[in-house]
Design a protein around this motif. Structure first.
Motif, PDB file in Angstrom:
ATOM      1  N   PRO A  57       0.823  -1.208   0.000  1.00 32.15           N
ATOM      2  CA  PRO A  57       0.000   0.000   0.000  1.00 32.15           C
ATOM      3  C   PRO A  57       0.858   1.260   0.000  1.00 32.15           C
ATOM      4  CG  PRO A  57      -0.009  -1.020   2.172  1.00 32.15           C
ATOM      5  CD  PRO A  57       0.742  -1.945   1.277  1.00 32.15           C
ATOM      6  N   LEU A  58       0.864   1.970  -1.134  1.00 31.00           N
ATOM      7  CA  LEU A  58       1.725   3.138  -1.306  1.00 31.00           C
ATOM      8  C   LEU A  58       0.888   4.367  -1.644  1.00 31.00           C
ATOM      9  CD1 LEU A  58       4.431   1.476  -3.585  1.00 31.00           C
ATOM     10  CD2 LEU A  58       4.656   1.960  -1.144  1.00 31.00           C
ATOM     11  N   TRP A 117      -2.837  12.280  18.955  1.00 34.63           N
ATOM     12  CA  TRP A 117      -3.242  10.883  19.100  1.00 34.63           C
ATOM     13  C   TRP A 117      -2.103  10.051  18.497  1.00 34.63           C
ATOM     14  CZ3 TRP A 117      -3.848   6.577  16.119  1.00 34.63           C
ATOM     15  CH2 TRP A 117      -4.698   5.562  16.571  1.00 34.63           C
ATOM     16  N   TYR A 118      -1.814   8.888  19.105  1.00 36.23           N
ATOM     17  CA  TYR A 118      -0.652   8.131  18.651  1.00 36.23           C
ATOM     18  C   TYR A 118      -0.997   6.690  18.305  1.00 36.23           C
ATOM     19  CZ  TYR A 118       1.766  12.209  20.364  1.00 36.23           C
ATOM     20  OH  TYR A 118       2.173  13.501  20.540  1.00 36.23           O
ATOM     21  N   PHE A 119      -0.409   6.211  17.202  1.00 35.32           N
ATOM     22  CA  PHE A 119      -0.494   4.788  16.883  1.00 35.32           C
ATOM     23  C   PHE A 119       0.391   4.048  17.884  1.00 35.32           C
ATOM     24  CE2 PHE A 119      -1.826   6.663  12.873  1.00 35.32           C
ATOM     25  CZ  PHE A 119      -2.833   5.800  12.454  1.00 35.32           C
ATOM     26  N   GLY A 120      -0.120   2.943  18.405  1.00 38.70           N
ATOM     27  CA  GLY A 120       0.473   2.190  19.514  1.00 38.70           C
ATOM     28  C   GLY A 120       1.974   2.332  19.696  1.00 38.70           C
ATOM     29  N   ILE A 135      -3.983   7.805   8.994  1.00 40.02           N
ATOM     30  CA  ILE A 135      -3.116   6.845   8.315  1.00 40.02           C
ATOM     31  C   ILE A 135      -1.678   7.120   8.732  1.00 40.02           C
ATOM     32  CG2 ILE A 135      -2.421   5.907   6.070  1.00 40.02           C
ATOM     33  CD1 ILE A 135      -4.918   7.211   4.842  1.00 40.02           C
ATOM     34  N   VAL A 157       1.891   2.649   3.691  1.00 39.47           N
ATOM     35  CA  VAL A 157       0.936   2.653   4.806  1.00 39.47           C
ATOM     36  C   VAL A 157       1.375   1.612   5.837  1.00 39.47           C
ATOM     37  CG1 VAL A 157      -1.455   2.256   5.500  1.00 39.47           C
ATOM     38  CG2 VAL A 157      -0.953   3.380   3.303  1.00 39.47           C
ATOM     39  N   ILE A 158       1.598   2.073   7.072  1.00 41.74           N
ATOM     40  CA  ILE A 158       2.018   1.184   8.155  1.00 41.74           C
ATOM     41  C   ILE A 158       0.824   0.792   9.015  1.00 41.74           C
ATOM     42  CG2 ILE A 158       3.502   0.998  10.204  1.00 41.74           C
ATOM     43  CD1 ILE A 158       4.972   1.278   7.518  1.00 41.74           C
ATOM     44  N   ASP A 159      -0.067   1.751   9.220  1.00 44.22           N
ATOM     45  CA  ASP A 159      -1.241   1.472  10.046  1.00 44.22           C
ATOM     46  C   ASP A 159      -2.364   2.451   9.685  1.00 44.22           C
ATOM     47  OD1 ASP A 159      -2.839   0.245  11.912  1.00 44.22           O
ATOM     48  OD2 ASP A 159      -1.451   0.480  13.591  1.00 44.22           O
ATOM     49  N   VAL A 160      -3.581   2.085  10.071  1.00 44.57           N
ATOM     50  CA  VAL A 160      -4.766   2.892   9.768  1.00 44.57           C
ATOM     51  C   VAL A 160      -5.670   2.871  10.987  1.00 44.57           C
ATOM     52  CG1 VAL A 160      -6.859   2.984   8.351  1.00 44.57           C
ATOM     53  CG2 VAL A 160      -4.688   2.376   7.289  1.00 44.57           C
ATOM     54  N   ILE A 162      -9.691   3.990  11.927  1.00 45.16           N
ATOM     55  CA  ILE A 162     -10.973   4.476  11.416  1.00 45.16           C
ATOM     56  C   ILE A 162     -11.958   4.550  12.570  1.00 45.16           C
ATOM     57  CG2 ILE A 162     -12.831   4.048   9.753  1.00 45.16           C
ATOM     58  CD1 ILE A 162     -10.826   2.392   8.111  1.00 45.16           C
ATOM     59  N   ASP A 165     -16.486   1.952  12.385  1.00 41.70           N
ATOM     60  CA  ASP A 165     -16.265   0.671  11.716  1.00 41.70           C
ATOM     61  C   ASP A 165     -17.206   0.472  10.530  1.00 41.70           C
ATOM     62  OD1 ASP A 165     -14.140  -0.198  13.211  1.00 41.70           O
ATOM     63  OD2 ASP A 165     -15.394  -1.175  14.714  1.00 41.70           O
ATOM     64  N   VAL A 168     -16.307   0.881   6.808  1.00 42.97           N
ATOM     65  CA  VAL A 168     -15.624  -0.154   6.013  1.00 42.97           C
ATOM     66  C   VAL A 168     -16.677  -1.153   5.546  1.00 42.97           C
ATOM     67  CG1 VAL A 168     -13.792  -1.878   5.967  1.00 42.97           C
ATOM     68  CG2 VAL A 168     -13.539   0.168   7.387  1.00 42.97           C
ATOM     69  N   ILE A 174     -13.957   1.743   1.588  1.00 47.98           N
ATOM     70  CA  ILE A 174     -14.276   2.699   2.643  1.00 47.98           C
ATOM     71  C   ILE A 174     -15.270   3.720   2.097  1.00 47.98           C
ATOM     72  CG2 ILE A 174     -13.306   4.529   4.092  1.00 47.98           C
ATOM     73  CD1 ILE A 174     -10.662   2.835   4.020  1.00 47.98           C
TER      74      ILE A 174
ATOM     75  N   LEU B   4      -4.858  -1.602  11.609  1.00 51.73           N
ATOM     76  CA  LEU B   4      -4.838  -2.215  10.285  1.00 51.73           C
ATOM     77  C   LEU B   4      -4.968  -3.731  10.318  1.00 51.73           C
ATOM     78  CD1 LEU B   4      -4.650  -1.407   7.374  1.00 51.73           C
ATOM     79  CD2 LEU B   4      -2.169  -1.528   7.517  1.00 51.73           C
ATOM     80  N   THR B  22      -9.454   2.581  -1.781  1.00 53.15           N
ATOM     81  CA  THR B  22     -10.380   3.637  -1.348  1.00 53.15           C
ATOM     82  C   THR B  22      -9.862   4.413  -0.145  1.00 53.15           C
ATOM     83  OG1 THR B  22     -11.577   2.058   0.043  1.00 53.15           O
ATOM     84  CG2 THR B  22     -12.418   2.389  -2.182  1.00 53.15           C
TER      85      THR B  22
END
Lengths: 204, 204
Positions: A57-58, A117-120, A135, A157-160, A162, A165, A168, A174, B4, B22
């Motif tokens: 995913p780029l 806000w932070y991704f884990g 993203i 893309v490392i993480d998303v 949303i 739910d 999706v 999406i 993700l 998407t």
């Protein structure tokens, strides 16, 4: 027949810039979140996101040569990480202000009132809590457009994250209307979206 | 927290492709018109247009490595010229069919029922008469994205044709709702646009 020269003849620089900035149609609009080595959080407004591929995913982002969000590019060059944070009509006015010029030491989350806000496992790259779609990307490669010295930055893309739910769909796509996302034309014209229909996916 | 891996775990290839196709939000959708050396007219569907700059006016298009519209790329390599033709709800179903696979000798204007239209001094590159916005481009440069072998093609705007003059605002910006333009998310989800507001242009 009215062609380009009719539209642009005798027109001023602003007319020409607005014309060409809006010519290519609407696109999605994002706040790009980064953090400097010194720990200063930055947000920049971008409407030049382009899908490069799904596997891996780029996503690509265009950076103007001397544009306002230069802190964004410097931070990505340092950390290799950045977030994309979507914009809704509720966030629009505040999000639009991330395009203003701020000093390098100014924290745009604090100044504008967005919540970090932070991704884990990535505590050093801030996302925007208020955005329904966030993203996380890692820098992959960049390309210099010779014709005008802009740069195309490609990230994976490392993480998303949303918020809703239900946005999706069962086939994985999406729904951007459910998330309340806006589109933008040029730098200043905001559009609301209504999902008209989903065509057959037989050709995928 | 759902990230993700929760969305993609145990999901099939189609789910993953739709999700990432998407993820980046809506973008404008265009039929790209070209003509082969043998004179065969071609149309391909693209949603990967990106604004590169206003002066000179440059637009980028992403070409997938082995994607359906390969005739488009071959024709551009030969002639250096191509047109972008906008899509409305009236044109949507027919326009979507330009993404189907056709043989190199098949004229997609004839097959699908679009009317060829030509910019004055360029009789060898067809535009779509039915599209309210038509853009003529000349190839400038291309870049190979190493990560997945897609190509970014950069072109310069040579001419523009707009059916409804009132769509060009007094400040030069184009109103895409007036032209009836749609946006697309991924390959198949079409959205209608409502112009919400124009922000101050003081920062331009």
């Amino acid at each position: 027949m009215k062609t380009l020269s009719n539209y642009l003849k005798d027109e001023d620089r602003h007319f020409r810039i607005n014309f060409f900035n809006t010519l290519s149609g609407v696109r999605s609009v994002w706040m790009v979140g980064t953090q400097s080595k010194a720990g200063v959080k930055n947000l920049g407004l971008f409407n030049s996101l382009v899908h490069i591929g799904a596997n891996p995913p780029l996503l690509g982002l265009i950076f103007r040569p001397h544009s306002v969000p230069r802190h964004t590019l410097e931070n990505i060059n340092e950390s290799g990480l950045y977030t994309l944070n979507s914009v809704t009509s509720e966030l629009m006015h505040l999000a639009h202000r991330t395009a203003e010029k701020f000093e390098a030491h100014e924290d745009e989350f604090e100044l504008l009132g967005f919540t970090p806000w932070y991704f884990g496992s990535y505590p050093n790259v801030p996302a925007v809590a208020e955005s329904p779609l966030k993203i996380l990307l890692r820098y992959v490669e960049k390309h210099l457009i010779a014709a005008n010295q802009t740069q195309l930055l490609v990230g994976e893309v490392i993480d998303v994250h949303i918020k809703v739910d239900a946005a999706v769909q069962s086939d994985g796509s999406i729904d951007h209307q459910i998330l309340g996302h806006l589109a933008v034309s040029g730098l200043n014209d905001y559009y609301a979206l209504s999902h008209l229909l989903s065509m057959s996916r037989s050709d995928d």
